[in-house]
Write an enzyme that holds these catalytic residues in place. Structure first.
Site, PDB file in Angstrom:
ATOM      1  N   HIS A  58      10.995  42.600  16.734  1.00  0.00           N
ATOM      2  CA  HIS A  58      10.098  42.491  17.889  1.00  0.00           C
ATOM      3  C   HIS A  58       9.095  43.623  17.926  1.00  0.00           C
ATOM      4  O   HIS A  58       9.264  44.638  17.262  1.00  0.00           O
ATOM      5  CB  HIS A  58      10.875  42.410  19.212  1.00  0.00           C
ATOM      6  CG  HIS A  58      11.674  43.636  19.560  1.00  0.00           C
ATOM      7  ND1 HIS A  58      13.011  43.773  19.251  1.00  0.00           N
ATOM      8  CD2 HIS A  58      11.331  44.788  20.193  1.00  0.00           C
ATOM      9  CE1 HIS A  58      13.449  44.937  19.690  1.00  0.00           C
ATOM     10  NE2 HIS A  58      12.456  45.592  20.256  1.00  0.00           N
ATOM     11  N   HIS A  91       6.359  50.157  20.763  1.00  0.00           N
ATOM     12  CA  HIS A  91       7.169  50.392  19.564  1.00  0.00           C
ATOM     13  C   HIS A  91       7.270  49.124  18.732  1.00  0.00           C
ATOM     14  O   HIS A  91       6.891  48.043  19.188  1.00  0.00           O
ATOM     15  CB  HIS A  91       8.579  50.899  19.928  1.00  0.00           C
ATOM     16  CG  HIS A  91       9.429  49.913  20.687  1.00  0.00           C
ATOM     17  ND1 HIS A  91       9.409  49.798  22.054  1.00  0.00           N
ATOM     18  CD2 HIS A  91      10.323  48.978  20.266  1.00  0.00           C
ATOM     19  CE1 HIS A  91      10.256  48.862  22.442  1.00  0.00           C
ATOM     20  NE2 HIS A  91      10.832  48.335  21.374  1.00  0.00           N
ATOM     21  N   GLU A 123      11.948  51.370  16.317  1.00  0.00           N
ATOM     22  CA  GLU A 123      13.308  51.013  16.717  1.00  0.00           C
ATOM     23  C   GLU A 123      13.991  50.342  15.526  1.00  0.00           C
ATOM     24  O   GLU A 123      13.372  49.514  14.843  1.00  0.00           O
ATOM     25  CB  GLU A 123      13.261  50.063  17.920  1.00  0.00           C
ATOM     26  CG  GLU A 123      14.635  49.629  18.423  1.00  0.00           C
ATOM     27  CD  GLU A 123      14.534  48.680  19.628  1.00  0.00           C
ATOM     28  OE1 GLU A 123      13.413  48.330  20.037  1.00  0.00           O
ATOM     29  OE2 GLU A 123      15.600  48.286  20.129  1.00  0.00           O
TER      30      GLU A 123
HETATM   31 CO    CO Z   1      12.623  47.225  21.530  1.00  0.00          CO
END
Ligand code: CO
Length: 147
Positions: free
Chosen positions: A8, A88, A137
């Site tokens: 994502h 992110h 991440e």
């Molecule tokens: Co995230």
């Protein structure tokens, strides 16, 4: 480190409700999940699905994040970016602890211990200054986990 699927893109927003309207009406999103609070991370989260290469809704998600009261870091981000913006990116790995050890062996600053993220699996973040300017991440996905 073996580069995994882009799970994502985290997008900070001052209003998830307004962002849902944007992704539905402007971007044509057809699968927008119900928003939920993630108090451990101090955020409200909403996933927007995009299609994968096969046309099924299994592509990279947009992760909308809105700060809950008391979340200083996302609030500071929104102060600098009042309209919201990319916060992110998140890549999948098969083993979170192995990935953490690999990043640390390369001198990358892992922020905190692996913890449960918005998808209910273990995640950690790597410092943007060690990652070409992008807060990154890393997320563990089990074998056979559905997207
Ligand atoms: Co995230």
């Amino acid at each position: 480190m073996k580069l995994g699927r882009l799970n994502h893109i985290g997008v900070a927003t001052p209003s998830i409700a307004d962002s849902i309207v944007f992704y539905r009406d402007v971007m044509g999103a057809t699968k927008i999940h119900a928003p939920f609070d993630l108090p451990e991370q101090g955020v409200k989260v909403c996933f927007v699905d995009t299609p994968g290469a096969d046309g099924a809704m299994n592509g990279t998600q947009i992760e909308l994040i809105e700060p809950l009261p008391g979340n200083a870091s996302i609030a500071a981000f929104l102060e600098k970016n009042p309209a919201g913006g990319q916060h992110h990116v998140c890549y999948e790995v098969p083993d979170i602890h192995a990935a953490k050890a690999e990043f640390e062996a390369m001198g990358k600053r892992v922020l905190g211990l692996p913890r449960i993220g918005a998808h209910g699996t273990l995640i950690f973040f790597v410092h943007p200054k060690d990652m070409q300017g992008i807060l990154t991440e890393i997320m563990e996905v089990g074998v056979g986990l559905e997207h």
